[in-house]
Motif scaffolding. Structure first.
Motif, PDB file in Angstrom:
ATOM      1  N   ALA A 131     -12.908 -52.939  -1.069  1.00  0.00           N
ATOM      2  CA  ALA A 131     -11.477 -53.163  -1.300  1.00  0.00           C
ATOM      3  C   ALA A 131     -10.694 -52.315  -0.320  1.00  0.00           C
ATOM      4  O   ALA A 131     -11.162 -51.263   0.140  1.00  0.00           O
ATOM      5  N   LEU A 132      -9.488 -52.769   0.009  1.00  0.00           N
ATOM      6  CA  LEU A 132      -8.620 -52.051   0.930  1.00  0.00           C
ATOM      7  C   LEU A 132      -7.185 -52.481   0.708  1.00  0.00           C
ATOM      8  O   LEU A 132      -6.911 -53.417  -0.042  1.00  0.00           O
ATOM      9  N   ALA A 133      -6.283 -51.800   1.388  1.00  0.00           N
ATOM     10  CA  ALA A 133      -4.874 -52.193   1.372  1.00  0.00           C
ATOM     11  C   ALA A 133      -4.403 -52.350   2.807  1.00  0.00           C
ATOM     12  O   ALA A 133      -4.778 -51.571   3.684  1.00  0.00           O
ATOM     13  N   VAL A 134      -3.623 -53.367   3.049  1.00  0.00           N
ATOM     14  CA  VAL A 134      -2.990 -53.557   4.357  1.00  0.00           C
ATOM     15  C   VAL A 134      -1.562 -53.053   4.244  1.00  0.00           C
ATOM     16  O   VAL A 134      -0.834 -53.430   3.327  1.00  0.00           O
ATOM     17  N   VAL A 135      -1.178 -52.190   5.173  1.00  0.00           N
ATOM     18  CA  VAL A 135       0.159 -51.591   5.169  1.00  0.00           C
ATOM     19  C   VAL A 135       0.786 -51.825   6.540  1.00  0.00           C
ATOM     20  O   VAL A 135       0.320 -51.284   7.552  1.00  0.00           O
ATOM     21  N   LEU A 136       1.824 -52.650   6.576  1.00  0.00           N
ATOM     22  CA  LEU A 136       2.492 -52.999   7.824  1.00  0.00           C
ATOM     23  C   LEU A 136       3.909 -52.448   7.856  1.00  0.00           C
ATOM     24  O   LEU A 136       4.511 -52.183   6.813  1.00  0.00           O
ATOM     25  N   GLU A 137       4.423 -52.281   9.061  1.00  0.00           N
ATOM     26  CA  GLU A 137       5.810 -51.845   9.226  1.00  0.00           C
ATOM     27  C   GLU A 137       6.741 -52.803   8.506  1.00  0.00           C
ATOM     28  O   GLU A 137       6.636 -54.021   8.672  1.00  0.00           O
ATOM     29  N   GLY A 138       7.634 -52.264   7.707  1.00  0.00           N
ATOM     30  CA  GLY A 138       8.619 -53.081   7.020  1.00  0.00           C
ATOM     31  C   GLY A 138      10.009 -52.816   7.574  1.00  0.00           C
ATOM     32  O   GLY A 138      10.172 -52.541   8.760  1.00  0.00           O
ATOM     33  N   GLY A 139      10.978 -52.886   6.727  1.00  0.00           N
ATOM     34  CA  GLY A 139      12.349 -52.627   7.145  1.00  0.00           C
ATOM     35  C   GLY A 139      13.026 -51.665   6.199  1.00  0.00           C
ATOM     36  O   GLY A 139      12.598 -51.491   5.045  1.00  0.00           O
TER      37      GLY A 139
END
Length: 232
Positions: A131-139
């Motif tokens: 399992a993992l989490a994807v964390v992307l640049e937001g606003g």
């Protein structure tokens, strides 16, 4: 601008034995949702050719020339494009190009999400991950976050836009991958964080249902502008 409805090349269902990316027909993959701009040709489950650059905000200038550098100037029988979440402008550039090429070439256009692509690449690189989490640049100081489980890669929950401290808490011990992990590193350097950007060449790793989305934007948060008088 609408995409011509596919006929014999309709998108496979979730239980299909092969994805758009791994089908025998050549697929042009377009990735512009983050600071990276990448394109790839995939055929028969193999990467035929790929280009990947970190361009920041220069997707509109680089995308078409990069496609032209591919074999046959990128001509393919299918198109697969990142629908987001990510940069509002980047996502729109990729979708506009994919729809235009789909009309010009008379081929179907399908979508995938940036979070699914990052997750698929991470699981492929480390088969021990469950399992993992994807964390992307937001606003507005937030990050886009979504959990995934392996075998095959699948969303563990909905896509969310969170402030960094809430994203740290939501990790619950999982490793995090993506362009937004730097915001979490500043809060807890002990977290298992891996800075990475989506790459079109990794689309070959997507499971069937993840590579058959409608080609329309996936927004990670509600729009800031609201119509006067509209209900919240």
């Amino acid at each position: 601008m609408a995409t011509p409805p596919p006929s014999s090349t309709a998108a496979p269902g979730p239980n299909s034995s092969g994805s758009i990316a791994s089908a025998d027909r050549r697929t042009l993959v377009i990735e512009t949702a983050t600071a990276a701009c990448s394109v790839a040709l995939i055929e028969g489950g193999e990467r035929v050719a790929a280009l990947h650059e970190v361009v920041g905000r220069g997707h509109a200038e680089r995308l078409v020339p990069m496609i032209a550098e591919l074999p046959g100037q990128g001509r393919a029988e299918r198109l697969l494009v990142d629908c987001g979440p990510g940069s509002f402008t980047g996502v729109r550039v990729g979708l506009a190009a994919a729809r235009a090429l789909g009309i010009g070439w008379g081929v179907p256009v399908f979508g995938y999400s940036s979070t699914a692509l990052v997750a698929a690449a991470a699981f492929a690189a480390d088969p021990a991950l469950r399992a993992l989490a994807v964390v992307l640049e937001g606003g507005h100081g937030e990050v886009f976050m979504q959990g995934f489980t392996a075998s095959p890669p699948a969303p563990e929950g909905p896509l969310r836009s969170l402030v960094p401290d809430l994203a740290c808490a939501a990790l619950a011990g999982r490793a995090a991958f993506g362009s937004g992990v730097r915001h979490l590193a500043a809060l807890d350097p002990a977290l298992r964080l891996h800075a990475t950007l989506p790459d079109a060449a990794d689309a070959v790793l997507l499971p069937p249902d993840a590579a058959a989305l409608p080609p329309r934007p996936i927004y990670g948060r509600a729009p800031d502008a609201k119509i006067p008088g509209a209900r919240a």
